[in-house]
Design a protein around this motif. Structure first.
Motif, PDB file in Angstrom:
ATOM      1  N   PHE A  99     -18.793  16.216 -26.188  1.00 33.09           N
ATOM      2  CA  PHE A  99     -18.635  15.187 -25.162  1.00 33.09           C
ATOM      3  C   PHE A  99     -19.921  15.068 -24.356  1.00 33.09           C
ATOM      4  CE2 PHE A  99     -14.363  16.727 -26.035  1.00 33.09           C
ATOM      5  CZ  PHE A  99     -13.623  15.553 -26.140  1.00 33.09           C
ATOM      6  N   PRO A 100     -20.819  14.156 -24.764  1.00 32.76           N
ATOM      7  CA  PRO A 100     -22.028  13.949 -23.961  1.00 32.76           C
ATOM      8  C   PRO A 100     -21.686  13.256 -22.646  1.00 32.76           C
ATOM      9  CG  PRO A 100     -21.956  12.390 -25.786  1.00 32.76           C
ATOM     10  CD  PRO A 100     -20.800  13.329 -25.972  1.00 32.76           C
ATOM     11  N   VAL A 101     -22.322  13.703 -21.572  1.00 29.68           N
ATOM     12  CA  VAL A 101     -22.100  13.112 -20.247  1.00 29.68           C
ATOM     13  C   VAL A 101     -23.457  12.782 -19.622  1.00 29.68           C
ATOM     14  CG1 VAL A 101     -19.923  14.345 -19.892  1.00 29.68           C
ATOM     15  CG2 VAL A 101     -22.065  15.389 -19.133  1.00 29.68           C
ATOM     16  N   PRO A 102     -23.499  11.926 -18.614  1.00 29.88           N
ATOM     17  CA  PRO A 102     -24.788  11.561 -18.012  1.00 29.88           C
ATOM     18  C   PRO A 102     -25.545  12.781 -17.483  1.00 29.88           C
ATOM     19  CG  PRO A 102     -23.062  10.072 -17.273  1.00 29.88           C
ATOM     20  CD  PRO A 102     -22.379  11.179 -18.013  1.00 29.88           C
ATOM     21  N   ASP A 103     -26.859  12.674 -17.472  1.00 28.42           N
ATOM     22  CA  ASP A 103     -27.680  13.741 -16.924  1.00 28.42           C
ATOM     23  C   ASP A 103     -27.579  13.761 -15.395  1.00 28.42           C
ATOM     24  OD1 ASP A 103     -28.714  14.576 -19.410  1.00 28.42           O
ATOM     25  OD2 ASP A 103     -30.176  12.947 -19.383  1.00 28.42           O
ATOM     26  N   GLY A 104     -27.772  14.924 -14.816  1.00 26.30           N
ATOM     27  CA  GLY A 104     -27.869  15.063 -13.365  1.00 26.30           C
ATOM     28  C   GLY A 104     -26.578  14.741 -12.634  1.00 26.30           C
ATOM     29  N   ALA A 147     -12.832  23.708 -29.405  1.00 25.35           N
ATOM     30  CA  ALA A 147     -13.734  23.787 -28.256  1.00 25.35           C
ATOM     31  C   ALA A 147     -14.235  22.397 -27.904  1.00 25.35           C
ATOM     32  CB  ALA A 147     -14.918  24.710 -28.560  1.00 25.35           C
ATOM     33  N   ALA A 148     -14.155  22.052 -26.626  1.00 27.31           N
ATOM     34  CA  ALA A 148     -14.746  20.816 -26.124  1.00 27.31           C
ATOM     35  C   ALA A 148     -16.099  21.176 -25.527  1.00 27.31           C
ATOM     36  CB  ALA A 148     -13.840  20.189 -25.071  1.00 27.31           C
ATOM     37  N   VAL A 149     -17.159  20.730 -26.174  1.00 26.11           N
ATOM     38  CA  VAL A 149     -18.504  21.035 -25.693  1.00 26.11           C
ATOM     39  C   VAL A 149     -18.989  19.865 -24.836  1.00 26.11           C
ATOM     40  CG1 VAL A 149     -20.890  21.541 -26.325  1.00 26.11           C
ATOM     41  CG2 VAL A 149     -19.011  22.498 -27.682  1.00 26.11           C
ATOM     42  N   VAL A 150     -18.977  20.075 -23.536  1.00 19.20           N
ATOM     43  CA  VAL A 150     -19.429  19.065 -22.579  1.00 19.20           C
ATOM     44  C   VAL A 150     -20.907  19.314 -22.321  1.00 19.20           C
ATOM     45  CG1 VAL A 150     -19.116  18.115 -20.260  1.00 19.20           C
ATOM     46  CG2 VAL A 150     -17.135  18.975 -21.538  1.00 19.20           C
ATOM     47  N   HIS A 151     -21.758  18.374 -22.713  1.00 20.11           N
ATOM     48  CA  HIS A 151     -23.198  18.617 -22.589  1.00 20.11           C
ATOM     49  C   HIS A 151     -23.908  17.404 -22.018  1.00 20.11           C
ATOM     50  CE1 HIS A 151     -24.619  16.134 -26.020  1.00 20.11           C
ATOM     51  NE2 HIS A 151     -23.447  16.426 -26.550  1.00 20.11           N
ATOM     52  N   ALA A 152     -24.994  17.671 -21.327  1.00 24.52           N
ATOM     53  CA  ALA A 152     -25.832  16.591 -20.813  1.00 24.52           C
ATOM     54  C   ALA A 152     -26.360  15.781 -21.992  1.00 24.52           C
ATOM     55  CB  ALA A 152     -26.982  17.166 -19.990  1.00 24.52           C
ATOM     56  N   GLU A 153     -26.265  14.461 -21.908  1.00 20.46           N
ATOM     57  CA  GLU A 153     -26.624  13.622 -23.051  1.00 20.46           C
ATOM     58  C   GLU A 153     -28.093  13.733 -23.426  1.00 20.46           C
ATOM     59  OE1 GLU A 153     -25.377   9.768 -21.884  1.00 20.46           O
ATOM     60  OE2 GLU A 153     -26.849   9.544 -20.270  1.00 20.46           O
ATOM     61  N   GLY A 154     -28.925  14.208 -22.480  1.00 20.20           N
ATOM     62  CA  GLY A 154     -30.348  14.371 -22.779  1.00 20.20           C
ATOM     63  C   GLY A 154     -30.672  15.700 -23.445  1.00 20.20           C
TER      64      GLY A 154
END
Length: 357
Positions: A66-71, A37-44
């Motif tokens: 995989f943290p990604v930028p917020d908003g 599973a690739a968990v793509v989540h807001a880094e905040g």
């Protein structure tokens, strides 16, 4: 605790589960064939992403976070390309799953990453904001932004399931929570007037995640969207009613470089659409005023001050436009959505004067 289950039908049916403590549903939604599973989540949101990862690991899946930028900063081609490279490095196959955890921008991005990786893999969405729960995560629309406009690049890719854990709402900043109410109120105007009655009876409660009707408001808004997208996934007709208020809203968001909250823009856009319908002789003034009253009662804006010509130019590339003809979703009465095609320029400008500061 168990949650209520709202079914979304159509070619790719799935369930939206609304409640508290619903992560136990996640492994089944991930699918029996998934090994990773690739968990793509807001880094905040690491504290919310961790239990999601643990639930998947307990079910025997290898988890790649995989943290990604917020908003809205998440919805950029560079971020998407980074996910593709990460999926490749992780060896993600067609039987694996992408799990999006965060607000609407994160789930939009995660859904599009799933839709485009290996021409489409399974996606499960765990929205953590009110806007994500009642709008972005339900319906199968995925996408990213480009400088020319919002959501102009994307795909229809229904998720395998959506988990709305209401406990996450209490951590939201107040203004972001209130922003999400715009999409709930929109559902009231286009299809379910009971939503408006609940808000009008207790505006303060509606504006709080601890309010007495929070779960019912979320369930009703999700049900409205589920009913519409079950009948029309790809916006060939009926689904356009979900865009009520969005033509001007998307123009406002672009004018503000996407730093303007989506729900705030939709609130203004709904009042604009109501004024447009009134000036076209299709909507009584009393219902226009009800728009203003309901929206302001929970703290949403109903006016905006940018110059009209720039906003009008942006509307030309709205996704509902056909060629050079603008098409607006308007109301012919409460819960009676319709369309207004090719309105005269002086009518468009006159309606904007009614919402401009």
């Amino acid at each position: 605790m168990s949650g209520s289950r709202i079914h979304v039908g159509g070619a790719g049916p799935y369930d939206v589960v609304v409640g508290t403590g619903v992560l136990g549903e996640l492994p089944a939604m991930a699918g029996e064939g998934a090994r990773a599973a690739a968990v793509v989540h807001a880094e905040g949101l690491p504290e919310i992403a961790r239990p999601v990862c643990r639930a998947l690991e307990k079910a025997g899946l290898t988890v790649h976070a995989f943290p990604v930028p917020d908003g809205e900063a998440a919805k950029e081609i560079g971020v998407l390309a980074g996910l593709w490279s990460g999926f490749a490095a992780a060896g993600m196959t067609r039987t694996d799953v992408v799990v999006g955890v965060g607000g609407g921008s994160t789930t939009d991005l995660a859904g599009f990453a799933a839709a485009s990786w290996l021409r489409g893999v399974r996606a499960v969405l765990v929205p953590t904001t009110l806007l994500g729960m009642v709008d972005a995560a339900v319906g199968g629309k995925t996408g990213i932004n480009i400088p020319e406009g919002k959501n102009l690049v994307g795909a229809f890719h229904p998720p395998a399931g959506v988990l709305c854990d209401l406990a996450t709402l209490v951590t939201m900043p107040r203004e972001d929570y209130i922003s999400g109410l715009a999409e709930i109120i929109k559902a009231g105007f286009i299809a379910d007037p009971r939503i408006l009655e609940l808000v009008e009876a207790d505006p303060a409660g509606a504006a709080s995640p601890d309010g007495p009707h929070t779960r019912e408001l979320v369930e009703r808004a999700v049900q409205v969207k589920a009913d519409v997208v079950s009948a029309d996934l790809k916006e060939s007709g009926l689904r356009e009613i979900l865009n009520y208020g969005h033509t001007l809203a998307h123009a406002i968001e672009k004018a503000e470089d996407y730093r303007f909250r989506h729900g705030h823009a939709v609130a203004i856009g709904m009042v604009y659409a109501a004024e447009l319908a009134r000036l076209a002789g299709r909507l009584p003034a009393a219902l226009v005023e009800r728009h203003r009253a309901v929206l302001t009662s929970v703290g949403l804006p109903v006016s905006y001050g940018a110059d009209w010509p720039g906003l009008r130019a942006t509307m030309t590339i709205d996704k509902k436009a056909r060629g050079t003809t603008l098409r607006f979703v308007v109301l012919d009465g409460l819960a009676r959505p319709g369309r207004l095609e090719g309105p005269a320029e002086d009518l468009l400008a006159a309606a904007y004067r009614e919402v401009s500061r």
